[in-house]
Scaffold this motif. Sequence first.
Motif, mmCIF file in Angstrom:
data_model
loop_
_atom_site.group_PDB
_atom_site.id
_atom_site.type_symbol
_atom_site.label_atom_id
_atom_site.label_comp_id
_atom_site.label_asym_id
_atom_site.label_seq_id
_atom_site.Cartn_x
_atom_site.Cartn_y
_atom_site.Cartn_z
ATOM 1 N N GLY A 106 0.792 -1.215 0.000
ATOM 2 C CA GLY A 106 0.000 0.000 0.000
ATOM 3 C C GLY A 106 0.826 1.268 0.000
ATOM 4 O O GLY A 106 0.702 2.110 -0.885
ATOM 5 N N VAL A 107 1.686 1.398 0.982
ATOM 6 C CA VAL A 107 2.520 2.594 1.083
ATOM 7 C C VAL A 107 3.560 2.614 -0.024
ATOM 8 O O VAL A 107 3.852 3.671 -0.606
ATOM 9 N N ARG A 108 4.121 1.471 -0.362
ATOM 10 C CA ARG A 108 5.089 1.422 -1.463
ATOM 11 C C ARG A 108 4.440 1.854 -2.775
ATOM 12 O O ARG A 108 5.036 2.579 -3.568
ATOM 13 N N GLY A 109 3.199 1.407 -3.003
ATOM 14 C CA GLY A 109 2.489 1.825 -4.204
ATOM 15 C C GLY A 109 2.227 3.320 -4.221
ATOM 16 O O GLY A 109 2.325 3.969 -5.267
ATOM 17 N N ALA A 110 1.900 3.870 -3.050
ATOM 18 C CA ALA A 110 1.679 5.310 -2.960
ATOM 19 C C ALA A 110 2.963 6.077 -3.279
ATOM 20 O O ALA A 110 2.932 7.096 -3.978
ATOM 21 N N ALA A 111 4.082 5.603 -2.766
ATOM 22 C CA ALA A 111 5.365 6.251 -3.043
ATOM 23 C C ALA A 111 5.681 6.221 -4.532
ATOM 24 O O ALA A 111 6.202 7.196 -5.103
ATOM 25 N N GLU A 112 5.336 5.116 -5.203
ATOM 26 C CA GLU A 112 5.592 5.012 -6.637
ATOM 27 C C GLU A 112 4.708 5.985 -7.415
ATOM 28 O O GLU A 112 5.149 6.583 -8.406
ATOM 29 N N ILE A 113 3.482 6.161 -6.988
ATOM 30 C CA ILE A 113 2.602 7.142 -7.623
ATOM 31 C C ILE A 113 3.202 8.537 -7.513
ATOM 32 O O ILE A 113 3.193 9.321 -8.472
ATOM 33 N N LEU A 114 3.739 8.876 -6.349
ATOM 34 C CA LEU A 114 4.379 10.178 -6.179
ATOM 35 C C LEU A 114 5.566 10.326 -7.120
ATOM 36 O O LEU A 114 5.767 11.392 -7.733
#
Length: 362
Positions: free
Chosen positions: A33-41
């Motif tokens: 979840g958080v890793r995916g959010a970081a990739e979106i950023l």
Amino acid sequence: MTHTARPPTLATPGTISRAATVARPASAQAPGGVRGAAEILRRGGLVVFPTETVYGLGADAENAEAVRRVFEVKRRPVTHPLIVHLADAGQLGDWVTGIPGYARVLAEWFWPGPLTLVLPRSPRIPSVVTGGCDTVAVRVPHHPVAQRLLTAFGGAIAAPSANRFGALSCTSAEHVADELGPAVDLILDGGPCPVGIESTIIDVTGDEPILLRPGAVGVDDLAQALGRPLRTTTPSRGHRAPGQHPSHYAPRARVVLVEESEVVAEAHRQQSHGRRVGVLRPPASTASTITGSALVIEVPTAIGDYARDLYRLLREFDHHGCEVVIASLPTRAGVGLAIADRLTRASAPRPTGTASTSTCAE
């Protein structure tokens, strides 16, 4: 009728069931979840994430195009600067210059936490982040999801509150989904924000600190850390800071402020004009004697709980279709100063446009 304010219905922290059709929710607790959010950023996307104060609408602070999209989504004037969020105080020197000793003291006392410092920005930060000013507002959030996201991202995240400009800040993921919906790429749900009111902002660019916005860290606590009183008069340095528009933090309903002793009379006056009235009733107030169809919600006794619930309570009035909300200001001690500031701005005349009249320091 008197209501005890009820908490909004939330999905399990880390998911937003109702937002699934308008945003791509990810679990803040799931491994990706958080890793995916970081990739979106990293790809230039926008991620809504929880902090201990309110939910933030985040973009890569070094990506000018992504930051411009933040302004577009919020409908925020481009002259209003954003807060840059860092994972820890050790990163401060990478993003600002000229850090005075007393600013480091404040960081040591209150970071991670709800304190924002305004400092000269480094060339690394695009001017769009700061509204064209040579200063930048920086803080290190305490919320575990925000910390995990910042660590996974590895850089700075520019993030104002995740709501339309001038409207109520969002203290739950559900509120964000209702307000911003498809305009964002992802919402990380960390549950209700435990502080619920924005950070305190201090200008630390000069010889002495100046309070720009009262918030979750009280003036007395700041004075204790500094070993001297904090100046709270209107700043003359000209630096802009978030949340300084005269009309801000406002529900759809019009907010009318009166003395506590006048709440009942004002509610009846508004009702006599055929308006749907809501009342924020202080504990032990006589506002319970209001007759008619007014929606009366008692505020929490503890001032910290009042701060945490303020925006949720105001949303409750909007949810019930109130046209006017009658309130009185709490004591200005501690976080009460911040509550009084938010209610005062919420009660100010609504602007007809979004142009800012504020200017940078020359």
